[in-house]
Design a protein around this motif. Sequence first.
Motif, PDB file in Angstrom:
ATOM      1  N   ALA A   3       0.000  11.323   1.808  1.00 15.45           N
ATOM      2  CA  ALA A   3       0.332  10.424   2.920  1.00 15.45           C
ATOM      3  C   ALA A   3       1.161  11.155   3.970  1.00 15.45           C
ATOM      4  O   ALA A   3       0.974  10.971   5.176  1.00 15.45           O
ATOM      5  CB  ALA A   3       1.084   9.200   2.400  1.00 15.45           C
TER       6      ALA A   3
ATOM      7  N   PRO B 173       2.528   4.535  -1.230  1.00 19.04           N
ATOM      8  CA  PRO B 173       2.185   5.488  -2.292  1.00 19.04           C
ATOM      9  C   PRO B 173       3.290   5.569  -3.338  1.00 19.04           C
ATOM     10  O   PRO B 173       4.468   5.458  -3.019  1.00 19.04           O
ATOM     11  CB  PRO B 173       2.031   6.816  -1.545  1.00 19.04           C
ATOM     12  CG  PRO B 173       2.644   6.629  -0.217  1.00 19.04           C
ATOM     13  CD  PRO B 173       2.711   5.158   0.053  1.00 19.04           C
TER      14      PRO B 173
ATOM     15  N   ASP C 209       0.814  -1.211   0.000  1.00 18.56           N
ATOM     16  CA  ASP C 209       0.000   0.000   0.000  1.00 18.56           C
ATOM     17  C   ASP C 209       0.852   1.267   0.000  1.00 18.56           C
ATOM     18  O   ASP C 209       0.381   2.343   0.310  1.00 18.56           O
ATOM     19  CB  ASP C 209      -0.957   0.002   1.191  1.00 18.56           C
ATOM     20  CG  ASP C 209      -0.225  -0.030   2.525  1.00 18.56           C
ATOM     21  OD1 ASP C 209       0.984  -0.288   2.551  1.00 18.56           O
ATOM     22  OD2 ASP C 209      -0.902   0.212   3.544  1.00 18.56           O
TER      23      ASP C 209
ATOM     24  N   GLN D 100       1.969  13.128  -5.687  1.00 19.19           N
ATOM     25  CA  GLN D 100       0.757  13.598  -5.010  1.00 19.19           C
ATOM     26  C   GLN D 100       0.349  12.630  -3.897  1.00 19.19           C
ATOM     27  O   GLN D 100      -0.047  13.062  -2.814  1.00 19.19           O
ATOM     28  CB  GLN D 100      -0.387  13.788  -6.007  1.00 19.19           C
ATOM     29  CG  GLN D 100      -0.178  14.937  -6.967  1.00 19.19           C
ATOM     30  CD  GLN D 100      -0.195  16.290  -6.260  1.00 19.19           C
ATOM     31  OE1 GLN D 100      -0.733  16.444  -5.178  1.00 19.19           O
ATOM     32  NE2 GLN D 100       0.410  17.276  -6.888  1.00 19.19           N
ATOM     33  N   GLU D 101       0.435  11.349  -4.175  1.00 20.54           N
ATOM     34  CA  GLU D 101       0.074  10.349  -3.169  1.00 20.54           C
ATOM     35  C   GLU D 101       1.029  10.400  -1.984  1.00 20.54           C
ATOM     36  O   GLU D 101       0.610  10.275  -0.834  1.00 20.54           O
ATOM     37  CB  GLU D 101       0.090   8.949  -3.783  1.00 20.54           C
ATOM     38  CG  GLU D 101      -0.998   8.725  -4.805  1.00 20.54           C
ATOM     39  CD  GLU D 101      -0.802   7.425  -5.566  1.00 20.54           C
ATOM     40  OE1 GLU D 101       0.355   7.000  -5.755  1.00 20.54           O
ATOM     41  OE2 GLU D 101      -1.812   6.843  -5.955  1.00 20.54           O
TER      42      GLU D 101
END
Length: 93
Positions: free
Chosen positions: A14, A5, A3, A9-10
């Motif tokens: 996070a 990122p 999981d 952007q992710e």
Amino acid sequence: MTDRPSGMQEILAARLEITQEISAATAEHLRLTQRLSGFEVLRMGGEETRDDTEGMARDTAALRRCEDEIAQLEARMAGLDAELERKAGGEGQ
């Protein structure tokens, strides 16, 4: 980690989430530290009760858990920061 990122952007999202979690954990750490200081004042004044002793033990254990949580969150943040640095340096694009 599946999981984890992958995009900038992710990773930034996070990182923001972890920042909020660290902020909440730090606020709880401060609250517990203040309560423990209050128990110490009672102890120094000779006014400590059995309930105070039990409360101090509970808060001390909670403070340790809080410190562990903060350390884990900071480690996750360091991982995200390393990932951001790799992305910014051109790796993985």
